[in-house]
Design an enzyme around this catalytic site. Structure first.
Site, PDB file in Angstrom:
ATOM      1  NE  ARG A 140      12.226  19.138  -5.530  1.00  0.00           N
ATOM      2  CZ  ARG A 140      12.567  20.392  -5.232  1.00  0.00           C
ATOM      3  NH1 ARG A 140      13.617  20.632  -4.485  1.00  0.00           N
ATOM      4  NH2 ARG A 140      11.854  21.390  -5.693  1.00  0.00           N
ATOM      5  NE  ARG A 259      10.528  -4.159  -6.895  1.00  0.00           N
ATOM      6  CZ  ARG A 259      10.893  -3.293  -5.961  1.00  0.00           C
ATOM      7  NH1 ARG A 259      12.030  -2.657  -6.074  1.00  0.00           N
ATOM      8  NH2 ARG A 259      10.131  -3.070  -4.914  1.00  0.00           N
ATOM      9  CG  HIS A 266       0.892  -9.236  -6.488  1.00  0.00           C
ATOM     10  ND1 HIS A 266       1.388 -10.448  -6.091  1.00  0.00           N
ATOM     11  CD2 HIS A 266       1.021  -8.411  -5.419  1.00  0.00           C
ATOM     12  CE1 HIS A 266       1.824 -10.354  -4.839  1.00  0.00           C
ATOM     13  NE2 HIS A 266       1.604  -9.139  -4.407  1.00  0.00           N
TER      14      HIS A 266
END
Lengths: 387, 387
Positions: A140, A259, A266
């Site tokens: 994890r 962000r 893209h």
């Protein structure tokens, strides 16, 4: 170096120096440094050892990079007293798969690495995204170190903690956010890249100018040859790019808002990559982004949001460095526009079915546009395809 | 109900009421509620719809649970206007695999669910851990809702955000932390469990008493029959357990410290599960934990940390409810002690090669012990194996 964070300043966007640079990504307890400079791989072992006593590492790389850079890295690790194993995977985008992920995870577990040990990604974006994903899920979450060897990885994928793999449904649809503990960007290794690969990475450098650094874009128009030839401009451009990305990531680690600006070019780019079956012979990521950025500027102009001149200037510069900028620059036939739109809609930046794009008011003035009408995108793409 | 958080209080540990209970897991922006009560599955659609407009869901379940509970859940979702798809996997621990993970991920992507949509886990710990892992990695994190149908899942695995799968190297070595947005614990569905499965879940209930709630453990000794028979004690025990776990998780989400206390009995338990090849015929998780908790108390006594009497009391109560408490209670031969130790050392709670165990000073006084000497554990286990 001089900061170049706000657009319209009159001082030079960039000043040159040859010393090693450090860019910090400020994320509280998860902050980390990006080291940028010539010949850093030889001293990488020492830099990694400084992270903690008794750390062990698994180096993940690909066949191409292994031939060039694995031995010096392993030697430096051994010199620094770090026990290391390594796994060499096939080069190429196909390695960003569930199968390769299982291989990396198995390799790390078989070496009995613990949470405080590290996965080291030595390679380009494929190796970085894959290894970071593995580091994010083994126990994890283990430590993770990036040693990016492509320009694309140095200025983009190694910074910011996005990891992932591709599936038949699209690119990067599966992954985690997992920040590295250190990034070591050796600008010298970029000399081993092909021209095509270097250019593809340059598309992401130009992107930072197009998002919100118009002075940087102008500086790139004047100085790109020095970046390509390995002059002092190279490390400067990488540092400015890393700092640009680090700022955005620090402000919005999980891509809830700002962000998303990093996705300029893209959404179109990913659709083109999917439409060409991620066939690197036809189109590599940075090339898709280059075409995508031109399309984003042209679509913004089509929507009367930005001037035609800015779109033309973007196209001119990217074409000048040798990047593809038109749908017609892609070898082979593209699928019908409906299929391209389908790829766009599956793109993970979709919100509740509405199309979200990064559009622009001009160079250095990108913004997030929600609810872009699919029909307009369809019409625009159809126009771009007619001869 | 009365809180029973500190050990030696004289007021009753638990008071009874039959109303629906809500336990909040306080994690800032990621806080969520656990709803506990009888017949909640029928109204689950409404509770899920309250999380957001236009949400779509993928329900992940197993064959056993699907037969019993899938139809009412899907009907409730439809009534609440939530578009839902479902995937039914084979029942059993083997489903916590990379292959099943890929299947769930593919199912969610094929349904084109977005980040704001949800994966719903309808089932026990296997389905919850697997589905939560998938929700944590598709689009780098989607919404996640737990509808736990086993006692173990209701009091343990559905709370706290740990997700994961098993590999050939051990149990739960691969996964992410991914908190659910809602947990719906229907206490009525536990009537469909086998006695053995219910008992196995009960081991985790008892664990909360043993960690730091001695009054709760005493209350369990007196009231366990009501929990097993479906009296009002059942929902109370589940609520106390969830609250106990929620407190620890809120204090230490990523298991840097105190959260490790929840592993009481688990280091031995996981090793026994691995040693029996996760064969549920021989040993299920809760049974491993039951034996592990007795071993942890006995080893603490062996190390002169706790009294023999407390260890005996733990063993007596767990045996009384019908749980295995001795290595000899496991059907079939166990591997040599060296192999058991090997499984312990691969356990992810290992830190830099030193053995870390949760030990105790007595009932309700568990603590984290670093640097437990492997040789002592070896000697202790050898003693326990001789007839």
């Amino acid at each position: 170096m001089t900061e170049s964070q706000s657009g319209g300043l009159s001082q030079p966007a960039v000043t040159l120096s040859t010393a090693q640079k450090t860019v910090q990504v400020a994320l509280g307890a998860r902050s980390y440094d990006i080291l940028i400079g010539t010949g850093l791989i030889d001293g990488a072992g020492k830099a990694i050892a400084a992270l903690g006593d008794g750390m062990r590492v698994a180096v993940i790389t690909d066949e191409t990079v292994a031939r060039l850079h694995l031995d010096p890295l392993m030697a430096g690790l051994a010199d620094a007293g770090i026990a290391a194993v390594s796994l060499v995977l096939p080069a190429g985008e196909k390695t960003k798969s569930f199968e390769a992920l299982m291989q990396v995870v198995d390799h790390v577990l078989a070496a009995r690495l613990e949470r405080g040990d590290a996965v080291v990604a030595l390679g380009g974006g494929v190796i970085g995204d894959l290894s970071g994903f593995a580091a994010g899920i083994v126990r994890r979450g283990m430590r993770f170190i990036q040693v990016p060897t492509s320009l694309l990885a140095q200025v983009d994928s190694s910074v910011g903690g996005k990891t992932g793999i591709n599936t038949s449904h699209g690119k990067n649809l599966v992954g985690v956010f997992h920040q590295p503990d250190l990034v070591i960007a050796d600008t010298k290794v970029l000399d081993t890249l092909s021209d095509r690969e270097f250019r593809a990475g340059y598309a992401e450098v130009a992107k930072y100018g197009l998002i919100d650094r118009p002075d940087f874009f102008a500086w790139l128009e004047a100085n790109w040859r020095g970046i390509f030839s390995g002059g002092p401009e190279r490390a400067e451009a990488i540092a400015v790019s890393c700092r640009a990305k680090a700022e955005v990531v620090a402000a919005d680690e999980r891509e809830a808002g700002r962000r998303a600006l990093l996705n300029l070019g893209h959404t179109f780019g990913h659709a083109l990559e999917a439409a060409t079956q991620y066939d690197g012979q036809r189109l590599v990521h940075g090339e898709g982004v280059a075409i995508g950025m031109v399309l984003a500027h042209e679509f913004s102009s089509h929507m009367n949001l930005a001037s035609r001149d800015d779109a033309a200037r973007v196209q001119r510069h990217l074409a000048e460095v040798g990047l593809p900028t038109r749908l017609g620059d892609i070898a082979g036939a593209l699928p019908p526009t409906d299929v391209l739109l389908d790829h766009i809609a599956q793109d993970k930046k979709v919100r509740r079915g509405a199309l979200t794009f990064i559009l622009t008011h001009g160079i250095g003035q990108a913004f997030i546009a929600d609810d872009v009408p699919g029909a307009e995108v369809h019409r625009f793409l159809e126009e771009r395809r007619s001869p």
